[in-house]
Motif scaffolding. Structure first.
Motif, PDB file in Angstrom:
ATOM      1  N   PRO A  89      11.896   6.946 -11.594  1.00 11.75           N
ATOM      2  CA  PRO A  89      10.903   7.779 -11.987  1.00 11.75           C
ATOM      3  C   PRO A  89       9.531   7.191 -12.052  1.00 11.75           C
ATOM      4  CG  PRO A  89      12.452   7.607 -13.857  1.00 11.75           C
ATOM      5  CD  PRO A  89      12.818   6.483 -12.971  1.00 11.75           C
ATOM      6  N   ARG A  90       8.570   8.291 -11.671  1.00 11.32           N
ATOM      7  CA  ARG A  90       7.213   7.825 -11.146  1.00 11.32           C
ATOM      8  C   ARG A  90       6.449   7.196 -12.377  1.00 11.32           C
ATOM      9  NH1 ARG A  90       6.751  13.281  -8.430  1.00 11.32           N
ATOM     10  NH2 ARG A  90       5.855  13.874 -10.621  1.00 11.32           N
ATOM     11  N   SER A  91       6.677   7.626 -13.497  1.00 10.81           N
ATOM     12  CA  SER A  91       6.267   6.896 -14.944  1.00 10.81           C
ATOM     13  C   SER A  91       6.377   5.646 -15.107  1.00 10.81           C
ATOM     14  CB  SER A  91       6.454   7.977 -16.267  1.00 10.81           C
ATOM     15  OG  SER A  91       7.869   7.920 -16.193  1.00 10.81           O
ATOM     16  N   THR A  92       7.812   5.300 -14.641  1.00  7.69           N
ATOM     17  CA  THR A  92       8.312   4.054 -14.844  1.00  7.69           C
ATOM     18  C   THR A  92       7.409   2.990 -13.666  1.00  7.69           C
ATOM     19  OG1 THR A  92      10.245   4.813 -15.555  1.00  7.69           O
ATOM     20  CG2 THR A  92      10.451   2.574 -14.571  1.00  7.69           C
ATOM     21  N   VAL A  93       7.383   3.551 -12.521  1.00  2.36           N
ATOM     22  CA  VAL A  93       6.746   2.728 -11.437  1.00  2.36           C
ATOM     23  C   VAL A  93       5.291   2.611 -11.726  1.00  2.36           C
ATOM     24  CG1 VAL A  93       5.932   2.971  -9.162  1.00  2.36           C
ATOM     25  CG2 VAL A  93       8.262   3.831  -9.568  1.00  2.36           C
ATOM     26  N   SER A  94       4.647   3.613 -12.291  1.00  2.00           N
ATOM     27  CA  SER A  94       3.293   3.492 -12.893  1.00  2.00           C
ATOM     28  C   SER A  94       3.099   2.521 -14.165  1.00  2.00           C
ATOM     29  CB  SER A  94       2.517   4.707 -13.316  1.00  2.00           C
ATOM     30  OG  SER A  94       1.587   4.826 -13.792  1.00  2.00           O
ATOM     31  N   GLY A  95       4.085   2.355 -14.913  1.00  3.29           N
ATOM     32  CA  GLY A  95       3.995   1.581 -15.962  1.00  3.29           C
ATOM     33  C   GLY A  95       4.020   0.159 -15.532  1.00  3.29           C
ATOM     34  N   ILE A  96       4.884  -0.210 -14.641  1.00  3.49           N
ATOM     35  CA  ILE A  96       5.454  -1.439 -14.120  1.00  3.49           C
ATOM     36  C   ILE A  96       4.154  -2.056 -13.335  1.00  3.49           C
ATOM     37  CG2 ILE A  96       6.655  -2.669 -12.377  1.00  3.49           C
ATOM     38  CD1 ILE A  96       8.957  -1.105 -12.903  1.00  3.49           C
ATOM     39  N   ILE A  97       3.467  -1.119 -12.628  1.00  7.26           N
ATOM     40  CA  ILE A  97       2.236  -1.653 -11.965  1.00  7.26           C
ATOM     41  C   ILE A  97       1.239  -1.762 -12.862  1.00  7.26           C
ATOM     42  CG2 ILE A  97       0.356  -1.023 -10.325  1.00  7.26           C
ATOM     43  CD1 ILE A  97       2.769   0.632  -8.683  1.00  7.26           C
ATOM     44  N   THR A  98       1.009  -1.017 -13.732  1.00 14.48           N
ATOM     45  CA  THR A  98      -0.137  -1.243 -14.814  1.00 14.48           C
ATOM     46  C   THR A  98       0.117  -2.431 -15.822  1.00 14.48           C
ATOM     47  OG1 THR A  98      -0.275   1.203 -14.901  1.00 14.48           O
ATOM     48  CG2 THR A  98      -1.403  -0.306 -16.838  1.00 14.48           C
ATOM     49  N   LYS A  99       1.193  -2.892 -16.216  1.00 13.05           N
ATOM     50  CA  LYS A  99       1.574  -4.037 -16.684  1.00 13.05           C
ATOM     51  C   LYS A  99       1.475  -5.232 -15.920  1.00 13.05           C
ATOM     52  CE  LYS A  99       4.465  -2.118 -20.499  1.00 13.05           C
ATOM     53  NZ  LYS A  99       5.918  -2.181 -21.178  1.00 13.05           N
ATOM     54  N   TRP A 100       1.830  -5.058 -14.434  1.00 14.23           N
ATOM     55  CA  TRP A 100       1.546  -6.218 -13.889  1.00 14.23           C
ATOM     56  C   TRP A 100       0.200  -6.670 -13.452  1.00 14.23           C
ATOM     57  CZ3 TRP A 100      -0.212  -5.889  -8.535  1.00 14.23           C
ATOM     58  CH2 TRP A 100      -0.341  -7.417  -7.878  1.00 14.23           C
ATOM     59  N   LYS A 101      -0.636  -5.515 -13.472  1.00 18.06           N
ATOM     60  CA  LYS A 101      -2.042  -5.808 -13.230  1.00 18.06           C
ATOM     61  C   LYS A 101      -2.838  -6.302 -14.578  1.00 18.06           C
ATOM     62  CE  LYS A 101      -3.177  -2.083  -9.875  1.00 18.06           C
ATOM     63  NZ  LYS A 101      -3.842  -0.814  -9.666  1.00 18.06           N
ATOM     64  N   GLN A 102      -2.369  -5.774 -15.568  1.00 17.82           N
ATOM     65  CA  GLN A 102      -2.872  -6.319 -16.983  1.00 17.82           C
ATOM     66  C   GLN A 102      -2.268  -7.889 -17.301  1.00 17.82           C
ATOM     67  OE1 GLN A 102      -1.620  -3.597 -19.776  1.00 17.82           O
ATOM     68  NE2 GLN A 102      -3.279  -2.368 -19.363  1.00 17.82           N
TER      69      GLN A 102
ATOM     70  N   ASN B 278       0.865  -1.281   0.093  1.00 24.91           N
ATOM     71  CA  ASN B 278      -0.129  -0.018   0.130  1.00 24.91           C
ATOM     72  C   ASN B 278       0.909   1.329  -0.037  1.00 24.91           C
ATOM     73  OD1 ASN B 278      -2.278  -1.445   0.097  1.00 24.91           O
ATOM     74  ND2 ASN B 278      -2.524  -2.005   2.128  1.00 24.91           N
ATOM     75  N   LYS B 279       1.951   1.156  -0.512  1.00 25.63           N
ATOM     76  CA  LYS B 279       2.866   2.527  -0.753  1.00 25.63           C
ATOM     77  C   LYS B 279       2.192   3.027  -1.882  1.00 25.63           C
ATOM     78  CE  LYS B 279       6.199   1.754   2.040  1.00 25.63           C
ATOM     79  NZ  LYS B 279       6.087   2.579   3.498  1.00 25.63           N
ATOM     80  N   SER B 280       2.362   4.354  -1.952  1.00 24.82           N
ATOM     81  CA  SER B 280       1.769   5.249  -3.255  1.00 24.82           C
ATOM     82  C   SER B 280       2.844   5.041  -4.348  1.00 24.82           C
ATOM     83  CB  SER B 280       1.489   6.665  -2.874  1.00 24.82           C
ATOM     84  OG  SER B 280       2.816   7.408  -2.748  1.00 24.82           O
ATOM     85  N   ILE B 281       2.344   5.558  -5.509  1.00 26.72           N
ATOM     86  CA  ILE B 281       3.478   5.410  -6.757  1.00 26.72           C
ATOM     87  C   ILE B 281       4.711   6.559  -6.381  1.00 26.72           C
ATOM     88  CG2 ILE B 281       3.588   6.077  -9.309  1.00 26.72           C
ATOM     89  CD1 ILE B 281       1.196   4.859  -9.436  1.00 26.72           C
ATOM     90  N   CYS B 282       4.414   7.712  -5.681  1.00 30.30           N
ATOM     91  CA  CYS B 282       5.211   8.674  -5.357  1.00 30.30           C
ATOM     92  C   CYS B 282       6.222   8.064  -4.395  1.00 30.30           C
ATOM     93  CB  CYS B 282       4.472   9.920  -4.915  1.00 30.30           C
ATOM     94  SG  CYS B 282       5.845  11.379  -4.578  1.00 30.30           S
ATOM     95  N   GLU B 283       5.865   7.382  -3.469  1.00 24.21           N
ATOM     96  CA  GLU B 283       6.375   6.701  -2.266  1.00 24.21           C
ATOM     97  C   GLU B 283       7.472   5.769  -2.996  1.00 24.21           C
ATOM     98  OE1 GLU B 283       4.115   6.932   1.775  1.00 24.21           O
ATOM     99  OE2 GLU B 283       3.501   5.586   0.361  1.00 24.21           O
ATOM    100  N   ASP B 284       7.060   4.747  -3.795  1.00 27.98           N
ATOM    101  CA  ASP B 284       7.623   3.812  -4.338  1.00 27.98           C
ATOM    102  C   ASP B 284       8.961   4.497  -5.495  1.00 27.98           C
ATOM    103  OD1 ASP B 284       5.992   1.993  -3.498  1.00 27.98           O
ATOM    104  OD2 ASP B 284       4.912   1.607  -5.399  1.00 27.98           O
TER     105      ASP B 284
END
Length: 73
Positions: free
Chosen positions: A35-48, A22-28
């Protein structure tokens, strides 16, 4: 600004671990210095896809690929 190298499997897994805690993307991003965009992309691909693997190919994509050839004998 140039592209950096791809993250290794361990680093991508660490991003998912932080997400599951439950860490936020910014915290990660701040914690792992990614970079936040990389973290977001990793999480999005993992969910898909359900995986953090770099190259994944579904069965349907493999069948459409011109490099895949089936010879019946």
């Amino acid at each position: 600004m140039g592209r950096s190298q791809e993250l290794n499997e361990f680093k991508r897994g660490t991003v998912i671990g932080c997400h599951l805690c439950n860490k936020s993307i910014c915290e990660d991003s701040l914690l792992l210095n990614i970079p936040r965009s990389t973290v977001s992309g990793i999480i999005t691909k993992w969910k898909q896809l359900g995986t953090t693997a770099i190259q994944t190919q579904t069965h349907a994509e493999a069948q459409k690929s011109p490099t895949v050839c089936r010879v019946n004998s």
